[in-house]
Each structure stands twice: as C-alpha cells, then as structure tokens.
Design an enzyme around this catalytic site. Structure first.
Site, PDB file in Angstrom:
ATOM      1  N   LYS A 103       0.840  -1.208   0.000  1.00  0.00           N
ATOM      2  CA  LYS A 103       0.000   0.000   0.000  1.00  0.00           C
ATOM      3  C   LYS A 103       0.870   1.251   0.000  1.00  0.00           C
ATOM      4  O   LYS A 103       0.544   2.256  -0.658  1.00  0.00           O
ATOM      5  CB  LYS A 103      -0.929  -0.009   1.221  1.00  0.00           C
ATOM      6  CG  LYS A 103      -1.804   1.250   1.370  1.00  0.00           C
ATOM      7  CD  LYS A 103      -2.708   1.457   0.160  1.00  0.00           C
ATOM      8  CE  LYS A 103      -3.873   2.404   0.445  1.00  0.00           C
ATOM      9  NZ  LYS A 103      -3.517   3.728   0.923  1.00  0.00           N
ATOM     10  N   HIS A 119       2.055   1.683  -3.477  1.00  0.00           N
ATOM     11  CA  HIS A 119       0.886   2.153  -4.232  1.00  0.00           C
ATOM     12  C   HIS A 119       0.732   3.667  -4.066  1.00  0.00           C
ATOM     13  O   HIS A 119       0.551   4.405  -5.046  1.00  0.00           O
ATOM     14  CB  HIS A 119      -0.368   1.427  -3.726  1.00  0.00           C
ATOM     15  CG  HIS A 119      -1.671   2.086  -4.084  1.00  0.00           C
ATOM     16  ND1 HIS A 119      -2.142   3.211  -3.425  1.00  0.00           N
ATOM     17  CD2 HIS A 119      -2.616   1.791  -5.005  1.00  0.00           C
ATOM     18  CE1 HIS A 119      -3.301   3.583  -3.944  1.00  0.00           C
ATOM     19  NE2 HIS A 119      -3.603   2.729  -4.896  1.00  0.00           N
ATOM     20  N   ASN A 120       0.814   4.145  -2.832  1.00  0.00           N
ATOM     21  CA  ASN A 120       0.649   5.572  -2.582  1.00  0.00           C
ATOM     22  C   ASN A 120       1.781   6.385  -3.195  1.00  0.00           C
ATOM     23  O   ASN A 120       1.572   7.500  -3.677  1.00  0.00           O
ATOM     24  CB  ASN A 120       0.556   5.835  -1.080  1.00  0.00           C
ATOM     25  CG  ASN A 120      -0.780   5.410  -0.493  1.00  0.00           C
ATOM     26  OD1 ASN A 120      -1.552   4.709  -1.144  1.00  0.00           O
ATOM     27  ND2 ASN A 120      -1.053   5.820   0.724  1.00  0.00           N
ATOM     28  N   GLU A 170       1.071   6.673  -6.753  1.00  0.00           N
ATOM     29  CA  GLU A 170      -0.013   7.665  -6.861  1.00  0.00           C
ATOM     30  C   GLU A 170       0.569   9.080  -6.883  1.00  0.00           C
ATOM     31  O   GLU A 170       0.160   9.917  -7.705  1.00  0.00           O
ATOM     32  CB  GLU A 170      -0.959   7.492  -5.676  1.00  0.00           C
ATOM     33  CG  GLU A 170      -2.121   8.444  -5.608  1.00  0.00           C
ATOM     34  CD  GLU A 170      -2.916   8.229  -4.321  1.00  0.00           C
ATOM     35  OE1 GLU A 170      -3.154   9.220  -3.605  1.00  0.00           O
ATOM     36  OE2 GLU A 170      -3.288   7.072  -4.024  1.00  0.00           O
TER      37      GLU A 170
END
Length: 496
Positions: free
Chosen positions: A187, A190-191, A194
């Site tokens: 995660k 992922h961020n 992003e």
C-alpha cells in the site's frame, strides 16, 4: 454478555466515512457486521440512519463487540494510524483467544505492522495489515484490498475480502500479498506511485497551459481523449472532470485553488525506503520534492520577481502542429508512467529480498487494476507480464513495455526539449527519462566518481575484468596513492 448470540462474521472499529462505507459494503454482500466506535453515539446514529434495516449490529463496548462474533473472531480497525491502532489492539486483546484475527486497515507504516505482527504472533493472535484504497466510494462499492500478515488468517478472511473488493474482468482486486507488514508495504508503494502519477499529470497540464496556451476546457478535452486510450485511468478521468468544472461565476474553479500541495507522508515513506534499500525510485522522490517546492509559495512568488528565464512566445503550438504536440505529450506521459511502475516493482522486488518476503507480484498488479486511486487499464498488462514470467526481473524486459517505451521515445524527448527550452519545470518527466537512459547504459561515469572517492578518502575501487592485471587484481578493493603523498592505507569499505 452470555445471552448474546455469536452471529456476526466480523467487527469493524472506527465509524468515520471509510469505516461506515466498508460495513455497508459487507452487509450488501450478505455478511453480518458488528459496528463499534469510541464515541458510542456514532454507533447509534449509524444504526438509525445508513445502517437501518441491514445486517449490521451495534456494540457499545468491547466486551459486547466480542460477544457478537463467531470464532475465529475477526476484528478490523479503521482508525488513525499510530497510537490509536495500538490502543485498540490493547483494548481487545484481553477478550481474544488464540487463533483470533486482528486486521489493521488504516494507513499504517509497514515497520509498525512488522512489529504488531511479531508481538501478536507471540500471543497466538493472527495479525493482518491490509492496505485499503479507493477512497469513500471505493469502500462503499468495492475497494482494492492488499492484505498481508499471518498467513493462517487468510482462509478465514478470503471470502469476505474478495466479496467486498472491486472486480476487474471478473477477478477480485484482492489477494494475499505476503507475510508480516507486506500488505502495508505494498500500500505504501501504491501511494508513492499515486504521487508520481499525479505529478506527471500536473506537468502535462502545465505544459499545455503555458507552452500551448490551451484553455482549461481545451486541456480537459485532451484528458477526455487520453482517457479513451492507453492512459485510461481513474486519475486521468478525474483530471478531465476537474478541468471542465466551472465555479458559480462560470470560470474554471481549478484556477482559483492555491498552488500548494499537501501530503500525508506515504510518498515520503516510499522515497525514504527506496534510499534505505539503495533503489533508484527517482520519480516518486521527485514527486515528493515537487510537493515540498509547491509549499514554499511565498519564496516562489519572491523568486518570480527576481529570477529570470526564457520568454514563452505565442504561436509555439499552432493548428498545424497541435495534434502532433498533444500526441508527443501523451507519449511522454505514458512512457514516464511506465518508468514509475517499473521503479515501484523494482522496490517491491528488493524489499522481498531484504525482508525475506515471498510476494505475489501478479496479484499485486491485479489488486491495483480496480477500486484504487491508481487503477487503470495499463495495469492489466503488468498483471499479464508477471503471470507470464512470475520472476520477471524488470518490467522493461517484458516485450509489451519494451515496445511501448521504444514507440514513445521520440515524443517523450521532444516534450522534454520544449519544457527545457521554455523554462517549464518537468521534474517527474525529466527524471523518468534520465532513469531510462541510465538504466540502458552498460557503462556510467561512476568509474570517475569512485576514483574521486578513492583520491580524497581512500575508499578503494574494483577494476573491470578486462582491465585486471598483477597490480590491479580482479575482485579486490584497490587503493591508489594518486599523488604520491597520500599513503597506502585505505578506508574501510561500506555501503551507507
């Protein structure tokens, strides 16, 4: 509490919007959920409104919450990362039995999840740290879920998690990631990606606005077109919507927003971890620094009156070259996006080695295909690449991505030349291309750098195999007395 029937499938602590929506999502899929919040009036309000008539039970205390749960008990925390997570774990622990499951679904830093995993494992409790992405809407109708931790918990969570997760081509955007803090690690990456995607989009917007002199409506229409092709994604879609949105006076709202970007720290975590692992995750790093630069607004305003750059004349982009300009910019954005994901998966690969994790790369790409902020059609090709070659060393070695980068190169380079020529900052575009050119170089100028280190600090060097000799033996750490005055004692060799 002995009179309470244990009928609930799992409990969720934390009734902010994300928590409420995840509970409603689970109830829609036939699960019975216990809802609890530290401020118990929120529980009553939720039951009387959004949760009314659904398979949702309210609890006003931890013992009541526990009593409602089937065994093994499954308790999910959606509370602020840090102290609150540990506090709630300590509150529920006295009421749990061995084999019960605690899930942290917040934005926790993965070292904290590593610690909680180890501490709870000693007590016989199965800890799961799960990334949850997709925002409020994703939580309600299907998020991307990235669970990792004690693998014995997964058979008891799989049906629930994969039922409530987003679906992409019929497959749930949720699978087991790996042990300990692996779920929150993925995660975190992922961020970070992003951050990179958002920065690349902003640079494309800036070039269209300042070089091509496009209006916000024209830029919005470009993003609308891009969203029908290889860049089809959630972030491109919302960028289109933002640029086409007018304020009450009929002017674009986006132009009234202060150009200072906030951040919660997950991009910084990714960049710091990349440095710790010695991995060149340059695009995410530049995305974080770009937000830092945006934050010093007062200094930038002052600098704009003191420091000069090249003028940006009208007529750079004309009706005759407009389509080519937009196509080149699309290729620059696409190629840079490929580099960002390449670097992200390089970091995940290195983390697996460093932390002794066996990670599920095809599943990770699939988890990001739907429900989350970085969801895009592009990720289908990443899933396919890792399914074809599970131990794929680098995404750029896959034929699809190799061909895509080769096709995009001309437009990518032309776009960067425009930015440099007219003084438009393109840190993410630029570092993506610099990484690509560095990665494809069999030889970099680090030979000179290492010689400099040996000259001033006796840090030693190794020689190329073809240059090895009696006085420059292969594989050894060599120090040269470059001036005849420095002596022959070398410094210890280490990697910082």
């Amino acid at each position: 509490m002995s009179s309470i029937a244990a009928t609930a499938d799992f409990a969720l602590i934390g009734l902010a919007v994300m928590g409420q929506n995840l509970i409603l999502n689970a109830a829609d899929h036939g699960f019975t959920v216990v809802a609890y919040n530290r401020t118990v009036s929120k529980v009553d309000h939720f039951l009387q409104n959004e949760a009314k008539g659904k398979s949702i039970i309210g609890a006003h205390s931890i013992p009541e919450l526990i009593a409602h749960l089937k065994k093994p008990r499954r308790i999910m925390l959606l509370v602020k990362a840090g102290f609150a997570v540990d506090a709630f774990i300590n509150q529920v622990l006295p009421y749990l039995d061995q084999g019960d499951i605690i899930i942290d679904g917040g934005n926790s830093h993965f070292p904290d999840s590593n610690r909680r995993y180890a501490e709870l494992k000693e007590k016989g409790i199965l800890f799961v740290g799960s990334g949850v992405s997709g925002g409020e809407e994703g939580a309600r109708y299907g998020p991307s879920l990235m669970p990792g931790g004690h693998e014995d918990a997964w058979p008891h969570l799989k049906n629930i998690f994969q039922s409530i997760a987003a679906k992409s081509d019929g497959e749930p955007c949720c699978d087991w990631v790996g042990p300990a803090g692996a779920g929150h690690y993925v995660k975190m990456v992922h961020n970070g990606i992003e951050y990179g995607d958002m920065q690349l989009i902003c640079e494309a917007y800036d070039i269209m606005k300042r070089v091509a002199k496009f209006t916000d409506k024209e830029i919005g229409n470009v993003f609308a077109k891009w969203n029908t092709g290889v860049l089809d994604s959630f972030l491109i879609e919302i960028t289109r919507d933002i640029l086409l949105y007018d304020d009450v006076d009929g002017t674009p709202l986006v132009e009234k927003i202060m150009d200072t970007a906030g951040q919660k720290g997950t991009g910084k975590w990714t960049a710091i971890n990349a440095l710790d692992l010695g991995m060149p995750v340059t695009l995410i790093g530049e995305a974080v620094f770009s937000r830092c630069l945006s934050a010093i607004k007062t200094e930038r305003v002052k600098a704009s009156t003191l420091l000069t750059g090249p003028p940006i004349p009208d007529g750079i982009v004309t009706p005759e070259n407009k389509d080519q300009f937009v196509d080149d910019l699309e290729q620059a954005l696409y190629a840079s996006k490929i580099i960002s994901y390449t670097q992200g998966f390089m970091l995940i690969r290195e983390a697996a080695k460093e932390y002794g994790w066996k990670l599920n790369n095809p599943a990770i790409a699939l988890m990001w295909r739907g429900g989350c902020i970085i969801r895009s059609v592009f990720l289908a090709e990443i899933t396919k690449a890792f399914r074809e070659t599970p131990d794929l060393e680098n995404l750029l070695f896959n034929q699809f991505f190799k061909s895509a980068i080769e096709k995009a190169q001309a437009g990518w380079r032309k776009t960067l030349v425009l930015g440099i020529q007219y003084g438009i900052p393109t840190p993410a575009f630029s570092t993506a291309l610099a990484f690509y050119d560095g990665y494809r170089s069999a030889r970099l100028p680090a030979n000179l750098l290492q010689a400099q280190r040996d000259y001033f600090g006796a840090h030693t060097f190794k020689v190329l195999s073809e240059a090895a000799s009696d006085n420059l033996p292969l594989g050894e750490d060599i120090h040269i007395n470059w001036t005849g005055r420095g002596g022959n004692i070398s410094a210890s060799t280490y990697i910082a």
